[in-house]
Design a protein around this motif. Structure first.
Motif, PDB file in Angstrom:
ATOM      1  N   VAL A  40     -18.033  13.201  -4.005  1.00  0.00           N
ATOM      2  CA  VAL A  40     -18.333  11.774  -3.940  1.00  0.00           C
ATOM      3  C   VAL A  40     -19.469  11.533  -2.952  1.00  0.00           C
ATOM      4  O   VAL A  40     -19.460  12.068  -1.844  1.00  0.00           O
ATOM      5  CB  VAL A  40     -17.088  10.964  -3.513  1.00  0.00           C
ATOM      6  N   ARG A  42     -21.273   8.374  -0.963  1.00  0.00           N
ATOM      7  CA  ARG A  42     -21.012   6.979  -0.602  1.00  0.00           C
ATOM      8  C   ARG A  42     -22.207   6.393   0.127  1.00  0.00           C
ATOM      9  O   ARG A  42     -22.730   6.982   1.059  1.00  0.00           O
ATOM     10  CB  ARG A  42     -19.782   6.880   0.296  1.00  0.00           C
ATOM     11  N   THR A  44     -23.134   2.753   2.072  1.00  0.00           N
ATOM     12  CA  THR A  44     -22.556   1.538   2.627  1.00  0.00           C
ATOM     13  C   THR A  44     -23.685   0.647   3.127  1.00  0.00           C
ATOM     14  O   THR A  44     -24.527   1.095   3.907  1.00  0.00           O
ATOM     15  CB  THR A  44     -21.602   1.873   3.790  1.00  0.00           C
ATOM     16  N   VAL A  64     -20.181  -1.350  -0.747  1.00  0.00           N
ATOM     17  CA  VAL A  64     -19.874   0.081  -0.719  1.00  0.00           C
ATOM     18  C   VAL A  64     -20.040   0.617  -2.144  1.00  0.00           C
ATOM     19  O   VAL A  64     -19.429   0.106  -3.084  1.00  0.00           O
ATOM     20  CB  VAL A  64     -18.444   0.354  -0.215  1.00  0.00           C
ATOM     21  N   ASP A  66     -19.771   4.101  -4.341  1.00  0.00           N
ATOM     22  CA  ASP A  66     -19.300   5.486  -4.438  1.00  0.00           C
ATOM     23  C   ASP A  66     -19.671   6.010  -5.809  1.00  0.00           C
ATOM     24  O   ASP A  66     -19.500   5.303  -6.808  1.00  0.00           O
ATOM     25  CB  ASP A  66     -17.766   5.555  -4.317  1.00  0.00           C
ATOM     26  N   TYR A  67     -20.178   7.251  -5.864  1.00  0.00           N
ATOM     27  CA  TYR A  67     -20.429   7.842  -7.171  1.00  0.00           C
ATOM     28  C   TYR A  67     -20.255   9.351  -7.119  1.00  0.00           C
ATOM     29  O   TYR A  67     -20.367   9.972  -6.062  1.00  0.00           O
ATOM     30  CB  TYR A  67     -21.790   7.436  -7.734  1.00  0.00           C
ATOM     31  N   LEU A 142     -11.186  10.838  -3.132  1.00  0.00           N
ATOM     32  CA  LEU A 142     -11.821   9.528  -3.198  1.00  0.00           C
ATOM     33  C   LEU A 142     -11.204   8.641  -2.118  1.00  0.00           C
ATOM     34  O   LEU A 142     -10.154   8.038  -2.319  1.00  0.00           O
ATOM     35  CB  LEU A 142     -11.599   8.933  -4.592  1.00  0.00           C
ATOM     36  N   GLN A 145     -12.275   2.411   0.388  1.00  0.00           N
ATOM     37  CA  GLN A 145     -13.549   1.893   0.865  1.00  0.00           C
ATOM     38  C   GLN A 145     -13.458   1.345   2.287  1.00  0.00           C
ATOM     39  O   GLN A 145     -14.465   1.233   2.971  1.00  0.00           O
ATOM     40  CB  GLN A 145     -14.110   0.864  -0.110  1.00  0.00           C
TER      41      GLN A 145
END
Length: 154
Positions: A40, A42, A44, A64, A66-67, A142, A145
């Motif tokens: 992941v 992230r 922010t 935020v 996430d991918y 994961l 957040q």
């Protein structure tokens, strides 16, 4: 350790003005040197701003993103400039949030992406926007957040 090919980038290492609008902003990508490994990424943005399309007043959010990358990563300077391009852009919270996510998805075609856009109150009501491309792949760590919903001063 792999070396990332940055030869096709136009913004990294250069002085670049903030784009006047999200449509003018250029998002760039670099090859994922860890393709085949699910992890992941992230981003922010705790000080995101846009404008209310009705009043022109500023709106503020903590965003935020996430991918899980596949073949490419988003280049972070281009993402920063893209996010900054919303500062003079009038749109509703939902439109800004989903536009950001879809631009990244269109660019990268990641295995998975989610956005949490935690907006500060407008008219006394906070509007938070959450979207993801589908279920996250199994076995990927994961984290939450970590942004609480708005509670005011109480």
């Amino acid at each position: 350790m792999t070396t990332t090919d940055v030869s096709g980038l136009s913004q990294l290492g250069s002085k670049v003005e903030t784009p006047r609008s999200p449509e003018e902003a250029v998002l760039e990508k670099v090859p994922n040197g860890n393709q085949g490994t699910d992890y992941v990424v992230r981003f922010t943005a705790p000080e995101f701003t846009s404008l209310c399309p009705m009043t022109g007043q500023p709106d503020f959010a903590h965003i935020v993103i996430d991918y899980i990358p596949d073949g490419y990563l988003v280049e972070s300077k281009s993402l920063k400039l893209f996010l900054h391009s919303f500062r003079n852009h009038g749109a509703f919270h939902e439109d800004c949030s989903i536009h950001i996510a879809r631009r990244i998805v269109d660019l990268l075609q990641p295995k998975w992406l989610r956005i949490g856009a935690y907006w500060y109150p407008r008219g006394g009501i906070p509007i938070d926007v959450f979207w993801q491309t589908g279920e996250a792949p199994a076995g990927v760590w994961l984290p939450e957040q970590g942004v609480p919903t708005y509670r005011g001063r109480g």
